[in-house]
Write a protein that holds these residues in place. Structure first.
Motif, PDB file in Angstrom:
ATOM      1  N   LYS A  43       0.824  -1.212   0.000  1.00  0.00           N
ATOM      2  CA  LYS A  43       0.000   0.000   0.000  1.00  0.00           C
ATOM      3  C   LYS A  43       0.858   1.261   0.000  1.00  0.00           C
ATOM      4  CE  LYS A  43      -4.278  -1.869   1.928  1.00  0.00           C
ATOM      5  NZ  LYS A  43      -5.316  -1.807   2.986  1.00  0.00           N
ATOM      6  N   ILE A  44       1.950   1.234   0.764  1.00  0.00           N
ATOM      7  CA  ILE A  44       2.856   2.391   0.751  1.00  0.00           C
ATOM      8  C   ILE A  44       3.525   2.510  -0.612  1.00  0.00           C
ATOM      9  CG2 ILE A  44       4.939   3.387   1.751  1.00  0.00           C
ATOM     10  CD1 ILE A  44       4.182   2.021   4.396  1.00  0.00           C
ATOM     11  N   LYS A  45       3.944   1.365  -1.165  1.00  0.00           N
ATOM     12  CA  LYS A  45       4.568   1.371  -2.494  1.00  0.00           C
ATOM     13  C   LYS A  45       3.598   1.928  -3.539  1.00  0.00           C
ATOM     14  CE  LYS A  45       5.097  -2.353  -5.034  1.00  0.00           C
ATOM     15  NZ  LYS A  45       5.561  -3.681  -5.511  1.00  0.00           N
TER      16      LYS A  45
ATOM     17  N   GLY B 115      11.434  12.742  -1.267  1.00  0.00           N
ATOM     18  CA  GLY B 115      11.604  13.867  -0.355  1.00  0.00           C
ATOM     19  C   GLY B 115      10.377  14.198   0.470  1.00  0.00           C
ATOM     20  N   ASP B 116       9.214  13.633   0.126  1.00  0.00           N
ATOM     21  CA  ASP B 116       7.987  13.917   0.877  1.00  0.00           C
ATOM     22  C   ASP B 116       8.023  13.264   2.258  1.00  0.00           C
ATOM     23  OD1 ASP B 116       6.958  15.351  -1.196  1.00  0.00           O
ATOM     24  OD2 ASP B 116       5.403  13.894  -1.753  1.00  0.00           O
ATOM     25  N   ARG B 117       7.385  13.949   3.191  1.00  0.00           N
ATOM     26  CA  ARG B 117       7.241  13.393   4.529  1.00  0.00           C
ATOM     27  C   ARG B 117       5.935  12.615   4.611  1.00  0.00           C
ATOM     28  NH1 ARG B 117       7.275  17.011  10.105  1.00  0.00           N
ATOM     29  NH2 ARG B 117       6.850  15.308  11.568  1.00  0.00           N
ATOM     30  N   LEU B 118       5.991  11.422   5.209  1.00  0.00           N
ATOM     31  CA  LEU B 118       4.778  10.629   5.362  1.00  0.00           C
ATOM     32  C   LEU B 118       3.851  11.281   6.376  1.00  0.00           C
ATOM     33  CD1 LEU B 118       6.533   8.491   3.878  1.00  0.00           C
ATOM     34  CD2 LEU B 118       5.497   6.763   5.379  1.00  0.00           C
TER      35      LEU B 118
ATOM     36  N   ALA C 145       1.975   5.854  -7.488  1.00  0.00           N
ATOM     37  CA  ALA C 145       0.891   6.715  -7.987  1.00  0.00           C
ATOM     38  C   ALA C 145       1.241   8.197  -7.888  1.00  0.00           C
ATOM     39  CB  ALA C 145      -0.394   6.435  -7.217  1.00  0.00           C
ATOM     40  N   GLY C 146       2.325   8.523  -7.211  1.00  0.00           N
ATOM     41  CA  GLY C 146       2.716   9.927  -7.089  1.00  0.00           C
ATOM     42  C   GLY C 146       2.106  10.636  -5.910  1.00  0.00           C
ATOM     43  N   GLU C 147       1.365   9.885  -5.067  1.00  0.00           N
ATOM     44  CA  GLU C 147       0.803  10.505  -3.866  1.00  0.00           C
ATOM     45  C   GLU C 147       1.913  10.864  -2.882  1.00  0.00           C
ATOM     46  OE1 GLU C 147      -2.748   8.553  -2.200  1.00  0.00           O
ATOM     47  OE2 GLU C 147      -2.618   7.204  -3.932  1.00  0.00           O
ATOM     48  N   LEU C 148       2.970  10.064  -2.913  1.00  0.00           N
ATOM     49  CA  LEU C 148       4.177  10.356  -2.132  1.00  0.00           C
ATOM     50  C   LEU C 148       5.329  10.448  -3.110  1.00  0.00           C
ATOM     51  CD1 LEU C 148       3.818   7.894   0.889  1.00  0.00           C
ATOM     52  CD2 LEU C 148       3.663  10.389   0.987  1.00  0.00           C
TER      53      LEU C 148
ATOM     54  N   LEU D 146       1.825  -1.109  10.075  1.00  0.00           N
ATOM     55  CA  LEU D 146       2.400   0.037   9.367  1.00  0.00           C
ATOM     56  C   LEU D 146       3.827   0.276   9.844  1.00  0.00           C
ATOM     57  CD1 LEU D 146       2.186   2.475   7.491  1.00  0.00           C
ATOM     58  CD2 LEU D 146       1.209   3.772   9.395  1.00  0.00           C
ATOM     59  N   ARG D 147       4.040   0.157  11.151  1.00  0.00           N
ATOM     60  CA  ARG D 147       5.374   0.380  11.700  1.00  0.00           C
ATOM     61  C   ARG D 147       6.367  -0.646  11.144  1.00  0.00           C
ATOM     62  NH1 ARG D 147       3.933   0.184  16.979  1.00  0.00           N
ATOM     63  NH2 ARG D 147       2.993   2.250  16.746  1.00  0.00           N
ATOM     64  N   GLU D 148       5.935  -1.902  11.034  1.00  0.00           N
ATOM     65  CA  GLU D 148       6.805  -2.949  10.491  1.00  0.00           C
ATOM     66  C   GLU D 148       7.104  -2.704   9.008  1.00  0.00           C
ATOM     67  OE1 GLU D 148       8.373  -5.480  12.064  1.00  0.00           O
ATOM     68  OE2 GLU D 148       7.642  -4.467  13.872  1.00  0.00           O
ATOM     69  N   ALA D 149       6.116  -2.209   8.278  1.00  0.00           N
ATOM     70  CA  ALA D 149       6.312  -1.916   6.859  1.00  0.00           C
ATOM     71  C   ALA D 149       7.313  -0.781   6.671  1.00  0.00           C
ATOM     72  CB  ALA D 149       4.977  -1.545   6.210  1.00  0.00           C
ATOM     73  N   VAL D 150       7.189   0.233   7.503  1.00  0.00           N
ATOM     74  CA  VAL D 150       8.123   1.367   7.435  1.00  0.00           C
ATOM     75  C   VAL D 150       9.537   0.899   7.743  1.00  0.00           C
ATOM     76  CG1 VAL D 150       8.795   3.522   8.572  1.00  0.00           C
ATOM     77  CG2 VAL D 150       6.400   3.150   7.922  1.00  0.00           C
ATOM     78  N   LYS D 151       9.659   0.018   8.741  1.00  0.00           N
ATOM     79  CA  LYS D 151      10.984  -0.506   9.092  1.00  0.00           C
ATOM     80  C   LYS D 151      11.590  -1.264   7.909  1.00  0.00           C
ATOM     81  CE  LYS D 151      11.264  -2.321  13.139  1.00  0.00           C
ATOM     82  NZ  LYS D 151      11.093  -3.302  14.265  1.00  0.00           N
ATOM     83  N   ALA D 152      10.777  -2.095   7.262  1.00  0.00           N
ATOM     84  CA  ALA D 152      11.270  -2.874   6.125  1.00  0.00           C
ATOM     85  C   ALA D 152      11.667  -1.970   4.959  1.00  0.00           C
ATOM     86  CB  ALA D 152      10.205  -3.871   5.672  1.00  0.00           C
ATOM     87  N   LEU D 153      10.860  -0.965   4.680  1.00  0.00           N
ATOM     88  CA  LEU D 153      11.143  -0.068   3.560  1.00  0.00           C
ATOM     89  C   LEU D 153      12.330   0.847   3.846  1.00  0.00           C
ATOM     90  CD1 LEU D 153       7.490   0.808   2.494  1.00  0.00           C
ATOM     91  CD2 LEU D 153       9.148  -0.542   1.195  1.00  0.00           C
TER      92      LEU D 153
END
Length: 235
Positions: free
Chosen positions: A10-12, A23-26, A17-20, A43-50
């Motif tokens: 979902k983050i990817k 340089g953009d802040r989540l 899609a250009g929503e992020l 979400l926290r685990e996904a951020v850690k992986a990315l």
């Protein structure tokens, strides 16, 4: 699909899609989790992986940002992974190099500026006649990096640079054990330089193929000989 994998996807999707954008802040964790229909933990685990693969940059006390997404940054993770290759898979790295480097060399013959070509020439001529194996390998790595950079494609250059590390040991091994390896390397580098300098892409491609394939063929023979020796000595 695992919950964390779903969160990563979902983050990817937001980035694609250009929503992020780079340089953009989540958004705040609670807001983003609600928006994506995720638990804050997933979400926290996904951020850690990315963040591990350099897609996101977690800044303590500031927030989480999308990185520049530059190929050189993203391929750092690949460089880390390939450093753990096994000796019996190093031939696979050479196979990939044999596919990528001739293409990069042909592009370099079309795109390298006169200044870059002169820089490449200086790399070649800077190697002393009595160079050690370490000096030869360092010079070889620099020569190939400049060719890859000269192709004018940052992704291609990053891929080639990432593949150079796992093949370094084989280069050293060849230099120490194969008669004439140092002279052959210098001659082939000179031929590649001449083709690039005269802007002959197909000739440059051919010499690059010969150069990489030569090391690959030698390594294949060495591995076969070692396997044969082990089989003959095992009761």
């Amino acid at each position: 699909m695992a919950v964390t994998d779903e969160a990563i996807e979902k983050i990817k999707a937001m980035i694609v899609a250009g929503e992020l954008r780079p340089g953009d802040r989540l958004p705040r964790e609670a807001d983003l989790a609600e928006r994506l229909g995720l638990s804050r933990n997933s979400l926290r685990e996904a951020v850690k992986a990315l963040s591990l693969i350099r897609v996101l940059d977690v800044r303590q006390g500031d927030g989480t940002y999308v990185t520049s997404l530059a190929p050189t940054l993203l391929l750092d993770a690949l460089s880390f992974i390939v450093d753990f290759h096994r000796d019996d898979t190093v031939l696979e790295f050479f196979e990939v190099r044999r596919i990528l480097e001739p293409a990069a060399t042909a592009l370099a013959a079309q795109r390298m500026s006169d200044a870059d070509i002169e820089g490449l020439r200086k790399v070649l001529t800077s190697l002393p006649d009595d160079a050690t194996i370490d000096e030869l390998v360092a010079n070889d790595l620099e020569f190939h990096h400049r060719i890859a950079a000269g192709a004018g494609n940052t992704l291609l250059c990053s891929l080639i640079d990432s593949l150079s590390g796992p093949t370094t040991r084989a280069r050293i091994w060849r230099g120490l054990t194969q008669a004439g390896a140092v002279e052959k390397t210098r001659e082939q580098h000179a031929a590649i330089l001449a083709a690039v300098a005269t802007h002959q892409p197909e000739l440059a491609r051919s010499w690059a193929t010969i150069h990489v394939a030569g090391v690959e063929e030698w390594l294949h023979l060495m591995i076969e000989n070692n396997v044969r020796t082990i089989r003959n000595t095992v009761p």
